[in-house]
Design an enzyme around this catalytic site. Structure first.
Site, short mmCIF file in Angstrom:
data_model
loop_
_atom_site.label_atom_id
_atom_site.label_comp_id
_atom_site.label_asym_id
_atom_site.label_seq_id
_atom_site.Cartn_x
_atom_site.Cartn_y
_atom_site.Cartn_z
N HIS A 281 -1.82 -13.24 22.22
CA HIS A 281 -0.94 -14.26 22.96
C HIS A 281 -1.96 -15.25 23.29
O HIS A 281 -2.95 -15.00 23.97
CB HIS A 281 -0.31 -13.88 24.44
CG HIS A 281 0.59 -12.79 24.30
ND1 HIS A 281 0.82 -11.75 23.42
CD2 HIS A 281 1.88 -12.87 24.83
CE1 HIS A 281 2.04 -11.19 23.58
NE2 HIS A 281 2.61 -11.81 24.34
N HIS B 147 7.63 -6.73 23.29
CA HIS B 147 7.17 -5.87 24.19
C HIS B 147 8.14 -4.75 24.71
O HIS B 147 9.26 -5.09 25.11
CB HIS B 147 6.62 -6.69 25.47
CG HIS B 147 5.62 -7.68 25.16
ND1 HIS B 147 4.55 -7.75 25.65
CD2 HIS B 147 5.94 -8.95 24.93
CE1 HIS B 147 4.04 -8.83 25.10
NE2 HIS B 147 4.99 -9.90 25.01
N ASP C 47 10.17 -11.35 22.31
CA ASP C 47 9.48 -11.04 23.47
C ASP C 47 10.06 -10.22 24.46
O ASP C 47 9.43 -8.86 24.37
CB ASP C 47 9.42 -12.48 24.24
CG ASP C 47 7.99 -12.65 24.77
OD1 ASP C 47 7.30 -11.88 24.75
OD2 ASP C 47 7.87 -13.68 25.63
N ASP C 48 10.71 -10.21 25.22
CA ASP C 48 11.21 -9.33 26.40
C ASP C 48 12.59 -9.60 26.43
O ASP C 48 13.35 -10.00 27.45
CB ASP C 48 10.65 -9.58 27.88
CG ASP C 48 8.91 -9.52 27.67
OD1 ASP C 48 8.38 -8.46 27.65
OD2 ASP C 48 8.26 -10.47 27.73
N HIS D 150 6.95 -10.06 17.75
CA HIS D 150 6.48 -10.21 19.08
C HIS D 150 7.67 -9.67 20.19
O HIS D 150 8.60 -10.32 20.26
CB HIS D 150 6.44 -11.67 19.32
CG HIS D 150 5.99 -12.13 20.56
ND1 HIS D 150 5.42 -13.38 20.76
CD2 HIS D 150 6.02 -11.55 21.78
CE1 HIS D 150 4.83 -13.46 22.34
NE2 HIS D 150 5.27 -12.10 22.52
N GLU E 6 0.60 -20.10 25.32
CA GLU E 6 1.98 -19.93 25.73
C GLU E 6 1.95 -21.00 27.10
O GLU E 6 2.77 -21.82 27.05
CB GLU E 6 2.45 -18.59 26.20
CG GLU E 6 3.74 -18.27 26.92
CD GLU E 6 4.07 -16.84 27.38
OE1 GLU E 6 3.05 -16.02 27.48
OE2 GLU E 6 5.13 -16.66 27.69
N1 HPA Z 1 3.27 -13.57 27.91
C1 HPA Z 1 2.40 -12.56 28.26
N2 HPA Z 1 2.36 -11.36 28.77
C2 HPA Z 1 3.54 -10.71 28.57
C3 HPA Z 1 4.43 -11.49 27.98
C4 HPA Z 1 4.46 -12.78 27.65
O1 HPA Z 1 5.32 -13.35 27.04
N3 HPA Z 1 5.62 -10.64 27.96
C5 HPA Z 1 5.17 -9.50 28.64
N4 HPA Z 1 3.77 -9.61 28.74
ZN ZN Z 2 4.87 -11.84 24.63
#
Ligand code: HPA
Ligand code: ZN
Length: 336
Positions: free
Chosen positions: A196, A18, A277-278, A16, A199
């Site tokens: 996703h 991006h 994630d990011d 996971h 969340e």
């Molecule tokens: N959630 C949804 N979209 C996203 C995320 C995330 O954590 N990171 C980058 N795009």
């Molecule tokens: Zn994500």
């Protein structure tokens, strides 16, 4: 061996991530200059100061703005190559990496530009550090289902370099069902499916992702805890959750890491994994995520070994490839 060295030594998969979320402020400035793109920030410190998020949308606004500095094939190459170097240093042996084509095609940057950059970097990183990586194309869920279908058609010439499709961007109000046709087309072409879900959105979105999109993994999925029957289903069917602890605190899904439900779900038999994630926006790559959650939830070495094993089991690698990495994990566990 200290905990950081132990985690680093465990072969791990990152599932996971991006790629646009690995754009560090320093590279953002470098690329802005290289491409003559104006940034609304004067310094790298100003950028970091702007990374105070109240929810997913407040992050996405800055994340899409940052991606505007990515213009040439070399930019996409550099972004990917630097991430893979960083991941390999954390003991990541396999990465299944999200990219957001619509963020780029909307700006007039086409598939040949980013796909050639990404795949050239993936091939070079494999030769250089032995790290294995593949790409997962994410559809932006705040856009219409037809836009996802159109994106899929643009991707078809590159489908042999894409292992799956995913779904990201603003979740609440954008349930998965609208993307059923785009997922069906990708599935017919032999691609895997992830999404996703859960969340910020409700458990019903997780169920929709599984039943309507055929998702094989759920990205985040933390809100499954609101539906005990769903938790049982996830555990019984060994459906992986790709969790991202530092992201969840930055985006206020949990107030504190100590409140995170990762350990509870692990104890209930759910196949949970740890991911970043990011990382450029959320304050840490995969090793930092393992360390932070281990500290907050008092995870022991058996838990850490289980999490590393889960990450390998949850990949789209072949059975023999998984067996090889799992055997390496067992060797580290026995020696550590
Ligand atoms: N959630 C949804 N979209 C996203 C995320 C995330 O954590 N990171 C980058 N795009
Ligand atoms: Zn994500």
């Amino acid at each position: 061996m200290d905990t950081a060295s132990f985690i680093r030594a465990l072969p791990k998969a990152e599932l996971h991530l991006h790629i646009e979320g690995t754009l560090e402020p320093e590279m953002m400035f470098e690329l802005a200059e290289r491409n003559g793109v104006d940034l609304p920030f004067a310094t790298v410190d100003d950028v970091r100061a702007a990374y105070e998020f109240s929810d997913l949308q407040s992050f996405l606004d800055i994340y899409y703005q940052g991606a505007a500095v990515l213009v040439t094939e070399q930019d996409f190459y550099d972004l990917m190559f630097v991430y893979l170097e960083r991941a390999a240093a954390d003991g990541v042996r396999r990465a299944e990496i999200f990219f957001d084509p619509q963020t780029h095609t909307e700006r007039g940057i086409g598939f040949p530009v980013f796909m050639d950059g990404f795949t050239r970097a993936i091939d070079d990183a494999r030769d250089r550090w032995g790290i294995s990586a593949d790409l997962i194309l994410c559809f932006l869920r705040h856009l219409p289902g037809e836009a996802a279908i159109e994106t899929w058609h643009q991707a078809v010439p590159y489908a042999d370099r894409i292992i799956g499709v995913g779904l990201d961007s603003g979740e609440v109000g954008n349930p998965p069902e609208r993307f059923a046709e785009a997922y069906r087309l990708a599935g017919d072409a032999g691609l895997h499916a992830v999404a996703h879900a859960g969340e910020e959105g409700p458990p019903a979105y997780i169920i929709g992702a599984l039943d309507t999109l055929g998702a094989e993994r759920i990205d985040h999925g933390v809100r499954c805890s609101d539906d005990p029957e769903l938790v049982e289903r996830l555990a019984a069917d060994r459906i992986p959750l790709t969790m991202c602890p530092l992201s969840n605190v930055k985006l206020r899904v949990f107030d504190r890491l100590e409140d995170h439900n990762l350990k509870d779900l692990l104890d209930r038999g759910v196949l949970v994994t740890i991911n970043s994630d990011d990382p450029a926006y959320f304050g840490g790559y995969v090793l930092s995520n393992y360390l932070a959650i281990a500290e907050a939830l008092d995870l022991n070495r058996d838990d850490l070994v289980t999490l590393a094993r889960n990450s390998i089991e949850a990949t789209f690698l072949t059975a023999p490839e998984k067996a090889g990495l799992l055997a390496e994990i067992d060797a580290v566990a026995a020696g550590g």
